[in-house]
Design an enzyme around this catalytic site. Sequence first.
Site, PDB file in Angstrom:
ATOM      1  N   ASN A 102       1.230   3.708  -3.038  1.00  0.00           N
ATOM      2  CA  ASN A 102       1.080   5.265  -2.867  1.00  0.00           C
ATOM      3  C   ASN A 102       2.024   6.164  -3.584  1.00  0.00           C
ATOM      4  O   ASN A 102       1.856   7.215  -4.065  1.00  0.00           O
ATOM      5  CB  ASN A 102       0.578   5.806  -1.512  1.00  0.00           C
ATOM      6  CG  ASN A 102      -1.073   5.295  -1.237  1.00  0.00           C
ATOM      7  OD1 ASN A 102      -1.831   4.944  -2.017  1.00  0.00           O
ATOM      8  ND2 ASN A 102      -1.206   5.375   0.194  1.00  0.00           N
ATOM      9  N   ARG A 157      -9.399   3.503  -7.857  1.00  0.00           N
ATOM     10  CA  ARG A 157      -8.757   3.535  -6.590  1.00  0.00           C
ATOM     11  C   ARG A 157      -9.908   3.570  -5.643  1.00  0.00           C
ATOM     12  O   ARG A 157     -10.975   4.348  -5.968  1.00  0.00           O
ATOM     13  CB  ARG A 157      -7.835   4.768  -6.476  1.00  0.00           C
ATOM     14  CG  ARG A 157      -6.967   4.891  -7.389  1.00  0.00           C
ATOM     15  CD  ARG A 157      -5.405   4.794  -6.935  1.00  0.00           C
ATOM     16  NE  ARG A 157      -5.250   3.466  -6.428  1.00  0.00           N
ATOM     17  CZ  ARG A 157      -4.855   2.231  -7.191  1.00  0.00           C
ATOM     18  NH1 ARG A 157      -4.421   2.393  -8.452  1.00  0.00           N
ATOM     19  NH2 ARG A 157      -4.733   0.966  -6.771  1.00  0.00           N
ATOM     20  N   GLU A 206       0.649  -1.026  -0.035  1.00  0.00           N
ATOM     21  CA  GLU A 206       0.025  -0.058   0.061  1.00  0.00           C
ATOM     22  C   GLU A 206       0.894   1.302   0.139  1.00  0.00           C
ATOM     23  O   GLU A 206       0.601   2.250  -0.746  1.00  0.00           O
ATOM     24  CB  GLU A 206      -0.724  -0.064   1.172  1.00  0.00           C
ATOM     25  CG  GLU A 206      -1.885  -1.141   1.274  1.00  0.00           C
ATOM     26  CD  GLU A 206      -2.917  -1.040   0.145  1.00  0.00           C
ATOM     27  OE1 GLU A 206      -3.183   0.100  -0.567  1.00  0.00           O
ATOM     28  OE2 GLU A 206      -3.743  -2.061   0.237  1.00  0.00           O
TER      29      GLU A 206
HETATM   30  N1  LIG Z   1       2.853   9.116  -0.764  1.00  0.00           N
HETATM   31  C1  LIG Z   1       1.902  10.042  -1.126  1.00  0.00           C
HETATM   32  N2  LIG Z   1       2.033  11.081  -1.886  1.00  0.00           N
HETATM   33  C2  LIG Z   1       1.022  12.093  -2.034  1.00  0.00           C
HETATM   34  N3  LIG Z   1      -0.385  11.639  -1.961  1.00  0.00           N
HETATM   35  C3  LIG Z   1      -0.569  10.566  -1.168  1.00  0.00           C
HETATM   36  C4  LIG Z   1       0.502   9.589  -0.723  1.00  0.00           C
HETATM   37  N4  LIG Z   1       0.083   8.738  -0.365  1.00  0.00           N
HETATM   38  C5  LIG Z   1      -1.400   8.890  -0.151  1.00  0.00           C
HETATM   39  N5  LIG Z   1      -1.601  10.031  -0.864  1.00  0.00           N
HETATM   40  C6  LIG Z   1      -3.131  10.670  -0.894  1.00  0.00           C
HETATM   41  O1  LIG Z   1      -3.992  10.067   0.074  1.00  0.00           O
HETATM   42  C7  LIG Z   1      -5.195   9.606  -0.277  1.00  0.00           C
HETATM   43  C8  LIG Z   1      -5.700   8.163   0.169  1.00  0.00           C
HETATM   44  O2  LIG Z   1      -4.652   7.192  -0.075  1.00  0.00           O
HETATM   45  P1  LIG Z   1      -5.131   5.740   0.236  1.00  0.00           P
HETATM   46  O3  LIG Z   1      -4.171   4.671  -0.247  1.00  0.00           O
HETATM   47  O4  LIG Z   1      -5.892   5.594   1.424  1.00  0.00           O
HETATM   48  O5  LIG Z   1      -6.258   5.425  -1.058  1.00  0.00           O
HETATM   49  P2  LIG Z   1      -5.849   5.608  -2.632  1.00  0.00           P
HETATM   50  O6  LIG Z   1      -4.454   5.407  -2.816  1.00  0.00           O
HETATM   51  O7  LIG Z   1      -6.549   6.854  -3.143  1.00  0.00           O
HETATM   52  O8  LIG Z   1      -6.716   4.419  -2.984  1.00  0.00           O
HETATM   53  P3  LIG Z   1      -6.420   2.831  -2.808  1.00  0.00           P
HETATM   54  O9  LIG Z   1      -5.045   2.850  -1.920  1.00  0.00           O
HETATM   55  O10 LIG Z   1      -7.713   2.223  -2.154  1.00  0.00           O
HETATM   56  O11 LIG Z   1      -6.168   2.164  -4.045  1.00  0.00           O
HETATM   57  C9  LIG Z   1      -4.356   9.482  -2.056  1.00  0.00           C
HETATM   58  O12 LIG Z   1      -5.688   9.384  -2.904  1.00  0.00           O
HETATM   59  C10 LIG Z   1      -3.592  10.750  -2.224  1.00  0.00           C
HETATM   60  O13 LIG Z   1      -4.516  11.710  -2.567  1.00  0.00           O
HETATM   61 MG   LIG Z   2      -3.351   3.731  -1.958  1.00  0.00          MG
END
Ligand SMILES: Nc1ncnc2c1ncn2[C@@H]1O[C@H](COP(=O)(O)OP(=O)(O)OP(=O)(O)O)[C@@H](O)[C@H]1O
Ligand SMILES: [Mg+2]
Lengths: 109, 146
Positions: free
Chosen positions: B52, B106, B48
């Site tokens: 990200n 996502r 995860e």
């Molecule tokens: N390393 C990162 N850099 C920039 N933004 C981030 C980062 N990690 C998370 N985010 C932001 O936080 C939000 C939520 O992250 P999360 O992993 O919970 O969900 P997601 O990646 O959008 O979806 P999923 O992980 O379920 O595929 C992301 O949509 C993004 O906007």
């Molecule tokens: Mg994610």
Amino acid sequence: MDVKTESAAYVTTVHLAGELDHHNAGPLRARVDEVIRMKRPKKLVLDFSGISFMDSSGIGFVMGRYKQMQSIGGELTVSGASPRMEKVMRLAGLERLPIWKTHGEEKNQ
Amino acid sequence: MKAMNEMRLTFTSRSANEGFARSAVSAFVAQLDPAVDELADLRTAVSEAVTNCIVHAYRDTIGDIYMNVQLFENGRVIVRVRDRGCGIPDVKKAMEPLFTTGGEERSGLGFSVMESFMDTMRVRSTVGKGTTVTMEKYIRLRRRHD
Ligand SMILES: Nc1ncnc2c1ncn2[C@@H]1O[C@H](COP(=O)(O)OP(=O)(O)OP(=O)(O)O)[C@@H](O)[C@H]1O
Ligand SMILES: [Mg+2]
């Protein structure tokens, strides 16, 4: 990443294999969506028994195919998911959707 | 307490490295003889965090991802995943279940997965500078052969 498809009457089953992460979700999505487009099945079964790993990308994958099937008036079922996959899917509340067919339920039937 | 072992890994934000990161963390943590489920939890959380970086932090570019894993005598594992990407403007909001800026495919559940599969998770982020996710998990020590 491997995809096999089999159709009987109005049910199409797609057997998924490999690790369902963001890297592999792209090609898998393309294959499954092509099956949906070409066959327009009444019922699509995603067989997860060959999937050895899944993270939240798999939730997005299942939800996306669920919406695709809804848009053509069909049903989606997930089968063969391990307890491990269920643990991930439960976080999304997917067990509350009528798509869920777990190992346990299959055994109890 | 001082870490009894530590590894640092830098790799580029290519999606093929999601699997590599999972394998690397498994191989390293294997020293603590974790249960299958504990290892699966760790692999999923790392997947995860790394995804990200690839999907969000370096959305339109390729950058470096830094992974650091520390092992402690008592079974404690600390995993840090850091990027120098776009950063998160509102971390609290980003951590809410279902919040996503990633569009259709996502689910916005990555942080929820990390939180529920690890014992603790912290996110530090600066817009324009990058993000660091720090996670901890205790591996139950079983019979050791040493
Ligand atoms: N390393 C990162 N850099 C920039 N933004 C981030 C980062 N990690 C998370 N985010 C932001 O936080 C939000 C939520 O992250 P999360 O992993 O919970 O969900 P997601 O990646 O959008 O979806 P999923 O992980 O379920 O595929 C992301 O949509 C993004 O906007
Ligand atoms: Mg994610």
